[in-house]
Design a protein around this motif. Structure first.
Motif, PDB file in Angstrom:
ATOM      1  N   UNK A 104       1.142  -1.209  -0.193  1.00 52.42           N
ATOM      2  CA  UNK A 104      -0.075   0.222   0.130  1.00 52.42           C
ATOM      3  C   UNK A 104       0.519   0.901  -0.067  1.00 52.42           C
ATOM      4  N   UNK A 105       0.172   2.158  -0.413  1.00 50.88           N
ATOM      5  CA  UNK A 105       0.613   3.685  -0.627  1.00 50.88           C
ATOM      6  C   UNK A 105       1.009   4.449   0.487  1.00 50.88           C
ATOM      7  N   UNK A 106      -0.448   4.039   1.299  1.00 53.92           N
ATOM      8  CA  UNK A 106      -0.851   5.492   2.502  1.00 53.92           C
ATOM      9  C   UNK A 106      -0.887   4.659   3.287  1.00 53.92           C
ATOM     10  N   UNK A 107      -0.952   4.727   5.256  1.00 57.31           N
ATOM     11  CA  UNK A 107      -1.435   3.212   5.738  1.00 57.31           C
ATOM     12  C   UNK A 107      -2.642   4.165   5.992  1.00 57.31           C
ATOM     13  N   UNK A 108      -3.222   2.835   7.205  1.00 55.62           N
ATOM     14  CA  UNK A 108      -4.262   3.521   7.905  1.00 55.62           C
ATOM     15  C   UNK A 108      -4.012   4.847   8.512  1.00 55.62           C
ATOM     16  N   UNK A 109      -2.940   4.340   9.492  1.00 62.72           N
ATOM     17  CA  UNK A 109      -2.817   5.477  10.489  1.00 62.72           C
ATOM     18  C   UNK A 109      -2.428   6.522  10.234  1.00 62.72           C
ATOM     19  N   UNK A 110      -2.216   6.797   8.371  1.00 66.67           N
ATOM     20  CA  UNK A 110      -1.980   8.047   7.991  1.00 66.67           C
ATOM     21  C   UNK A 110      -3.211   7.901   7.836  1.00 66.67           C
ATOM     22  N   UNK A 111      -4.028   7.710   7.317  1.00 65.27           N
ATOM     23  CA  UNK A 111      -5.219   8.249   6.890  1.00 65.27           C
ATOM     24  C   UNK A 111      -6.108   8.632   8.472  1.00 65.27           C
ATOM     25  N   UNK A 112      -6.013   8.235   8.540  1.00 67.19           N
ATOM     26  CA  UNK A 112      -6.671   8.948  10.856  1.00 67.19           C
ATOM     27  C   UNK A 112      -5.856   9.839  10.784  1.00 67.19           C
ATOM     28  N   UNK A 113      -4.405  10.199  10.515  1.00 66.74           N
ATOM     29  CA  UNK A 113      -4.224  11.525  11.247  1.00 66.74           C
ATOM     30  C   UNK A 113      -4.635  12.330   9.833  1.00 66.74           C
ATOM     31  N   UNK A 114      -4.737  12.245   9.258  1.00 65.94           N
ATOM     32  CA  UNK A 114      -4.663  13.689   7.891  1.00 65.94           C
ATOM     33  C   UNK A 114      -6.648  13.840   8.503  1.00 65.94           C
TER      34      UNK A 114
END
Length: 157
Positions: A104-114
């Protein structure tokens, strides 16, 4: 395992599909299923708005397609490339389908942070790492460069 240049080429395809989803009014997610020989077997983008169903995630669609069209060995040797780490529903579908590696290009943790930074809601299901749903699956990501592109796709307009 690490993310190779070949992996990045497929990740770029998934990010392109995420861009198409965003342009269509859907959440920016895209997925590409690649067979052991490197052929793209299936690709899709998020369709939760345009498809009129909250279940129209591309990772879920890839798992459904694979169960219908590939034998168990082919599924286990395939790789799923996706713009964003699977949600728990999609991770479970991946596990039940017996699919192989996920990149994956971006993680679930990144998505949640964004989403938090942007004052957005991430949905009705708790965000989990794929390995918390499907122990033992091989997972690589996020990609530092492509995750920046995905971040821009998730910014509110």
């Amino acid at each position: 395992m690490t993310i190779s240049e070949r992996d990045r080429d497929f990740l770029r395809l998934s990010v392109g599909l995420a861009r198409e989803a965003r342009q269509a009014g859907d959440d920016a997610f895209g997925t590409v299923l690649v067979g052991q020989n490197g052929d793209v077997l299936f690709s899709d983008r998020n369709r939760v708005v345009s498809g009129s169903s909250p279940l129209r995630h591309p990772e879920f669609a890839a798992a459904q397609w694979a169960v219908t069209n590939l034998d168990p060995l082919e599924r286990s040797r395939s790789t799923v490339y996706t713009s964003g780490e699977h949600c728990p529903m999609c991770a479970a579908a991946h596990g039940w389908a017996g699919l192989g590696r996920i990149v994956y290009a971006s993680s679930a943790a990144q998505f949640k942070k964004w989403a938090t930074e942007d004052g957005q809601h991430t949905g009705p299901v708790t965000s989990l790492r794929i390995q918390d749903v499907v122990p033992g699956v091989v997972v690589d990501g996020p990609d530092p460069d492509l995750s920046r592109d995905v971040r821009e796709l998730h910014r509110p307009s």
